[in-house]
Design a protein around this motif. Structure first.
Motif, PDB file in Angstrom:
ATOM      1  N   SER A  15     -83.932  -9.379 -86.404  1.00  0.00           N
ATOM      2  CA  SER A  15     -83.437 -10.094 -87.701  1.00  0.00           C
ATOM      3  C   SER A  15     -83.685  -9.169 -89.183  1.00  0.00           C
ATOM      4  CB  SER A  15     -84.211 -11.354 -87.743  1.00  0.00           C
ATOM      5  OG  SER A  15     -84.047 -12.144 -89.253  1.00  0.00           O
ATOM      6  N   LEU A  16     -82.508  -8.828 -89.708  1.00  0.00           N
ATOM      7  CA  LEU A  16     -82.792  -7.998 -90.731  1.00  0.00           C
ATOM      8  C   LEU A  16     -83.558  -8.435 -91.990  1.00  0.00           C
ATOM      9  CD1 LEU A  16     -82.082  -4.952 -92.028  1.00  0.00           C
ATOM     10  CD2 LEU A  16     -80.104  -5.907 -92.743  1.00  0.00           C
ATOM     11  N   SER A  17     -83.075  -9.694 -92.149  1.00  0.00           N
ATOM     12  CA  SER A  17     -83.625 -10.454 -93.208  1.00  0.00           C
ATOM     13  C   SER A  17     -85.171 -10.477 -93.180  1.00  0.00           C
ATOM     14  CB  SER A  17     -82.794 -11.869 -93.425  1.00  0.00           C
ATOM     15  OG  SER A  17     -83.021 -12.669 -92.142  1.00  0.00           O
ATOM     16  N   TYR A  18     -85.483 -10.817 -91.842  1.00  0.00           N
ATOM     17  CA  TYR A  18     -87.163 -11.112 -91.579  1.00  0.00           C
ATOM     18  C   TYR A  18     -87.592  -9.744 -91.722  1.00  0.00           C
ATOM     19  CZ  TYR A  18     -91.757 -11.913 -89.500  1.00  0.00           C
ATOM     20  OH  TYR A  18     -92.991 -11.926 -89.210  1.00  0.00           O
ATOM     21  N   THR A  19     -87.015  -8.664 -91.428  1.00  0.00           N
ATOM     22  CA  THR A  19     -87.611  -7.267 -91.499  1.00  0.00           C
ATOM     23  C   THR A  19     -87.839  -6.836 -92.947  1.00  0.00           C
ATOM     24  OG1 THR A  19     -86.579  -6.399 -89.580  1.00  0.00           O
ATOM     25  CG2 THR A  19     -87.269  -4.811 -90.897  1.00  0.00           C
ATOM     26  N   ILE A  20     -86.759  -7.314 -93.551  1.00  0.00           N
ATOM     27  CA  ILE A  20     -86.927  -7.156 -95.177  1.00  0.00           C
ATOM     28  C   ILE A  20     -88.180  -7.719 -95.714  1.00  0.00           C
ATOM     29  CG2 ILE A  20     -85.617  -7.021 -97.331  1.00  0.00           C
ATOM     30  CD1 ILE A  20     -83.195  -6.403 -95.837  1.00  0.00           C
ATOM     31  N   LYS A  21     -88.012  -9.202 -95.439  1.00  0.00           N
ATOM     32  CA  LYS A  21     -89.056  -9.554 -96.022  1.00  0.00           C
ATOM     33  C   LYS A  21     -90.280  -9.474 -95.692  1.00  0.00           C
ATOM     34  CE  LYS A  21     -91.016 -14.545 -95.722  1.00  0.00           C
ATOM     35  NZ  LYS A  21     -91.022 -16.079 -95.100  1.00  0.00           N
ATOM     36  N   LYS A  22     -90.905  -9.060 -94.631  1.00  0.00           N
ATOM     37  CA  LYS A  22     -92.084  -8.582 -94.315  1.00  0.00           C
ATOM     38  C   LYS A  22     -92.427  -7.252 -94.875  1.00  0.00           C
ATOM     39  CE  LYS A  22     -95.970  -9.280 -91.874  1.00  0.00           C
ATOM     40  NZ  LYS A  22     -96.823 -10.493 -92.251  1.00  0.00           N
ATOM     41  N   GLY A  23     -91.306  -6.233 -94.850  1.00  0.00           N
ATOM     42  CA  GLY A  23     -91.264  -5.103 -95.208  1.00  0.00           C
ATOM     43  C   GLY A  23     -91.603  -5.226 -96.835  1.00  0.00           C
ATOM     44  N   LEU A  24     -91.186  -6.161 -97.573  1.00  0.00           N
ATOM     45  CA  LEU A  24     -91.484  -6.140 -98.966  1.00  0.00           C
ATOM     46  C   LEU A  24     -92.619  -6.534 -99.190  1.00  0.00           C
ATOM     47  CD1 LEU A  24     -88.045  -7.913-100.487  1.00  0.00           C
ATOM     48  CD2 LEU A  24     -88.919  -5.567-101.087  1.00  0.00           C
ATOM     49  N   GLU A  25     -93.420  -7.282 -98.504  1.00  0.00           N
ATOM     50  CA  GLU A  25     -94.824  -7.931 -98.622  1.00  0.00           C
ATOM     51  C   GLU A  25     -95.821  -6.611 -98.388  1.00  0.00           C
ATOM     52  OE1 GLU A  25     -97.938 -10.558 -96.096  1.00  0.00           O
ATOM     53  OE2 GLU A  25     -95.798 -11.094 -96.202  1.00  0.00           O
ATOM     54  N   GLN A  26     -95.304  -5.923 -97.353  1.00  0.00           N
ATOM     55  CA  GLN A  26     -96.348  -4.789 -96.935  1.00  0.00           C
ATOM     56  C   GLN A  26     -96.006  -3.564 -97.814  1.00  0.00           C
ATOM     57  OE1 GLN A  26     -94.423  -4.200 -93.048  1.00  0.00           O
ATOM     58  NE2 GLN A  26     -96.049  -5.417 -91.914  1.00  0.00           N
ATOM     59  N   TYR A  37     -99.298  -2.043-100.138  1.00  0.00           N
ATOM     60  CA  TYR A  37     -99.709  -0.549-100.177  1.00  0.00           C
ATOM     61  C   TYR A  37     -99.307   0.029-101.383  1.00  0.00           C
ATOM     62  CZ  TYR A  37     -99.739   4.085 -98.442  1.00  0.00           C
ATOM     63  OH  TYR A  37    -100.083   5.566 -98.187  1.00  0.00           O
ATOM     64  N   ALA A  38     -98.359  -0.185-102.308  1.00  0.00           N
ATOM     65  CA  ALA A  38     -98.146   0.058-103.703  1.00  0.00           C
ATOM     66  C   ALA A  38     -99.439  -0.257-104.558  1.00  0.00           C
ATOM     67  CB  ALA A  38     -96.743  -0.123-104.162  1.00  0.00           C
ATOM     68  N   ASP A  39     -99.633  -1.590-104.252  1.00  0.00           N
ATOM     69  CA  ASP A  39    -100.620  -2.006-105.135  1.00  0.00           C
ATOM     70  C   ASP A  39    -101.933  -1.403-104.814  1.00  0.00           C
ATOM     71  OD1 ASP A  39    -101.445  -4.237-107.150  1.00  0.00           O
ATOM     72  OD2 ASP A  39    -102.824  -4.656-105.442  1.00  0.00           O
ATOM     73  N   ARG A  66     -80.732  -1.393-101.970  1.00  0.00           N
ATOM     74  CA  ARG A  66     -80.531  -2.310-103.335  1.00  0.00           C
ATOM     75  C   ARG A  66     -81.695  -2.474-103.735  1.00  0.00           C
ATOM     76  NH1 ARG A  66     -79.589  -6.250 -98.772  1.00  0.00           N
ATOM     77  NH2 ARG A  66     -81.689  -7.494 -98.344  1.00  0.00           N
ATOM     78  N   GLN A  67     -81.939  -2.919-104.771  1.00  0.00           N
ATOM     79  CA  GLN A  67     -83.130  -3.346-105.607  1.00  0.00           C
ATOM     80  C   GLN A  67     -83.654  -4.689-105.463  1.00  0.00           C
ATOM     81  OE1 GLN A  67     -84.027  -0.402-107.632  1.00  0.00           O
ATOM     82  NE2 GLN A  67     -86.038  -1.012-108.146  1.00  0.00           N
ATOM     83  N   GLU A  68     -84.990  -5.000-105.246  1.00  0.00           N
ATOM     84  CA  GLU A  68     -85.532  -6.148-105.062  1.00  0.00           C
ATOM     85  C   GLU A  68     -86.781  -6.356-106.073  1.00  0.00           C
ATOM     86  OE1 GLU A  68     -84.580  -8.860-103.309  1.00  0.00           O
ATOM     87  OE2 GLU A  68     -83.052  -8.211-102.073  1.00  0.00           O
ATOM     88  N   THR A  69     -87.243  -7.407-106.454  1.00  0.00           N
ATOM     89  CA  THR A  69     -88.322  -7.575-107.028  1.00  0.00           C
ATOM     90  C   THR A  69     -89.374  -8.398-106.263  1.00  0.00           C
ATOM     91  OG1 THR A  69     -87.295  -7.365-109.310  1.00  0.00           O
ATOM     92  CG2 THR A  69     -89.275  -8.543-109.323  1.00  0.00           C
ATOM     93  N   TYR A  70     -90.331  -8.040-106.095  1.00  0.00           N
ATOM     94  CA  TYR A  70     -91.378  -8.891-105.001  1.00  0.00           C
ATOM     95  C   TYR A  70     -92.522  -8.697-106.087  1.00  0.00           C
ATOM     96  CZ  TYR A  70     -94.238 -10.430-101.347  1.00  0.00           C
ATOM     97  OH  TYR A  70     -95.186 -10.865-100.540  1.00  0.00           O
ATOM     98  N   GLN A  71     -93.203  -9.998-106.310  1.00  0.00           N
ATOM     99  CA  GLN A  71     -94.367 -10.184-107.114  1.00  0.00           C
ATOM    100  C   GLN A  71     -94.436  -9.406-108.408  1.00  0.00           C
ATOM    101  OE1 GLN A  71     -98.215 -10.809-105.272  1.00  0.00           O
ATOM    102  NE2 GLN A  71     -97.086 -11.407-103.515  1.00  0.00           N
ATOM    103  N   GLY A  72     -93.217  -9.152-108.947  1.00  0.00           N
ATOM    104  CA  GLY A  72     -93.307  -8.433-110.267  1.00  0.00           C
ATOM    105  C   GLY A  72     -92.923  -7.067-110.125  1.00  0.00           C
TER     106      GLY A  72
END
Length: 526
Positions: A468-479, A483-485, A512-518
């Motif tokens: 599932s690409l959508s799940y991969t993206i969802k989990k990847g954004l969180e990770q 890491y960035a934080d 594409r650009q996404e926003t995750y927790q600001g």
């Protein structure tokens, strides 16, 4: 002035050092010797084994209860399967060492006749029998580099030691310590004579215990470096010790090599009035890697072995179940010093973590036709990471199948290819810090790029697309956000590799650009 030692046994009058006898449990070893045990001490290369054995020999001889002799059998390696030649070299070395350290010429005067009379498969056992009978005190032998011996020569030596075991201590050495990189149980000995593979455990089944010489502790690293401060007055800034620890995890050669490069080779580090900074340590680390120092070169040479690849490849890819990796392979790679098992299976330290992917893609970096100047913004000197990843996206589309097929580590191919591409660019002034491990399902890269106005830090999270690409993206954004934080990065990118051959490149390639927790995170599909 003393200095950090990076070659040969440590001598505390010449080198900054930790007392060699504190490197292992001396009381345990003395108990094994008193109990007439034969045992093994093993550790990766250049961890201080020889220094510790020489100190143990001196200790036992000064104590006066035993006559102890250290000797190295590596010279028998060149004999390969020729048992007589191998034993000839070993007996000559034992005789020389006994003459020099024990003032005992019995072996020197005796062994040539014994070898001629009994042959290679019995001469070692016979000469040790006679020497033990002649010696006024029980003998203790410390045999170094035992696993350097090859095939029938190694089998013969182990079996002759085993054959004499019941006759100790009056007619054979009281105790024998075998020292090498690997535990004797892990020897896989190919015998030309017997046309079989014989394990060290079967050839030397009298082993009472296997001891492992560990790395320095964090406190010991600090103690070693403080000796430099005490002798020169040069201090270390507060963050240096934590950085040295994260890069080395206490691996003795790395600790000493970083110290020597920083304090004695780098021009700024030789200014004793100036403190050693974290930036100097980073420069020293890079110098060691780029020079491919012997220790590092020997280590990466092992990456070509199948047993090593079966362990390292899933670590680089972030995939796999440790239960599916053969236990013997894990133990072998740990004995080589490439991994550590504390908590979970990981690359042994920060320097190995960086050098492994760099070495696996070294020729690739040289042949990728990309220039750093293409991606440096003229207005401020920062890297244009969007332009860089867009270029890699096109490169990956056109060339990935060809390039990945050339890798020995194909399962980690996409991650390695991106790291080779990035390394080609950042070699001109930046660096890449890496985090990966078994079962993480991702590889974390931190790209650090100094520019005239400061230091640019960019996080890149690499993942393989799941069902599932959508799940991969969802989990990847969180990770990626986590890491960035943690790194305090300026930019964050999520790179997703889709290895489904049934999909067209038009389906796989996107951004594409996404926003995750600001935080703004750019996603790159490939």
């Amino acid at each position: 002035m003393r200095f950090f030692n990076t070659a040969g046994p440590v001598k505390c009058e010449d080198h900054y050092c930790l007392p060699p006898l504190t490197r292992f449990d001396l009381a345990e070893i003395l108990t094994l010797i008193d109990q007439k045990k034969y045992f093994v001490l093993h550790a990766p290369r250049q961890t201080g084994k020889t220094s510790s054995l020489l100190a143990l020999m001196d200790y036992l001889n000064q104590e006066g209860k035993y006559r102890c002799l250290y000797f190295n059998v590596e010279m028998g390696q060149s004999a390969r399967e020729d048992v007589r030649e191998g034993v000839w070299a070993i007996l000559g070395e034992i005789g020389s060492q006994a003459r020099d350290f024990l003032q005992d010429s019995f072996l020197d005067d005796t062994w040539p006749d014994i070898l001629d009379r009994y042959g290679g498969n019995k001469a070692l056992g016979e000469i040790l029998r006679r020497w033990a009978q002649f010696s006024p005190k029980p003998l203790v032998l410390l045999i170094d580099e035992i696993d350097a011996l090859v095939g029938d020569t190694l089998i013969s030596v182990l079996r002759q030691l085993r054959a004499g075991y019941p006759n100790r201590p009056s007619l054979f050495p009281q105790s024998i310590l075998l020292c090498g990189v690997r535990d004797v149980r892990d020897y896989r000995i190919h015998s030309d004579r017997e046309k079989v593979i014989i394990t060290g455990g079967s050839a030397f089944n009298i082993k009472a215990k296997s001891l492992r010489l560990g790395n320095f502790t964090q406190a010991e690293v600090k103690t070693l470096y403080e000796q430099h401060t005490k002798e020169t007055g040069q201090s270390f800034e507060s963050e240096v010790m934590d950085m040295v620890w994260s890069l080395t995890e206490g691996q003795p050669w790395l600790v000493n090599a970083l110290g020597y490069e920083t304090c004695f080779e780098i021009k700024k580090g030789r200014e004793r009035s100036q403190p050693i900074t974290a930036e100097m340590v980073i420069e020293a680390k890079e110098n060691l890697i780029l020079r491919r120092e012997t220790h590092l070169d020997q280590l990466v040479d092992k990456l070509g072995e199948d047993r090593v690849r079966r362990v390292i490849e899933p670590l680089l890819a972030g995939l796999g179940d440790p239960d599916l990796i053969p236990t013997d392979d894990i133990q072998y790679v740990r004995d080589m010093g490439l991994i550590r098992l504390e908590g979970q299976l990981k690359i042994a330290n920060g320097i190995y973590q960086e050098i492994i992917p760099r070495e696996l893609t070294y020729s690739t970096q040289l042949t990728i036709s990309q220039e750093p100047s293409w991606y440096i913004r003229p207005e401020d000197g920062r890297l244009d990471v969007d332009k860089l990843l867009a270029a890699f996206q096109q490169f990956f589309r056109q060339h990935s199948e060809h390039w990945i097929e050339r890798f020995d580590y194909k399962e980690a191919g996409p991650q390695l290819l991106l790291q080779a591409f990035l390394q080609r660019i950042v070699n001109s002034g930046g660096r890449i810090e890496r985090e990966y491990g078994l079962g993480r399902l991702r590889t974390d890269l931190l790209l650090v790029w100094p520019y005239p106005g400061g230091v640019q830090q960019v996080v890149l999270e690499l993942k393989l697309a799941g069902s599932s690409l959508s799940y991969t993206i969802k989990k990847g954004l969180e990770q990626t956000w986590e890491y960035a934080d943690r790194c305090g990065a300026d930019e964050a990118h999520l790179v997703i590799f889709d290895r489904d051959r049934s999909k067209s490149w038009e389906e796989k390639i996107f951004s594409r650009q996404e926003t995750y927790q600001g935080r703004q995170i750019k996603i790159w599909g490939m």
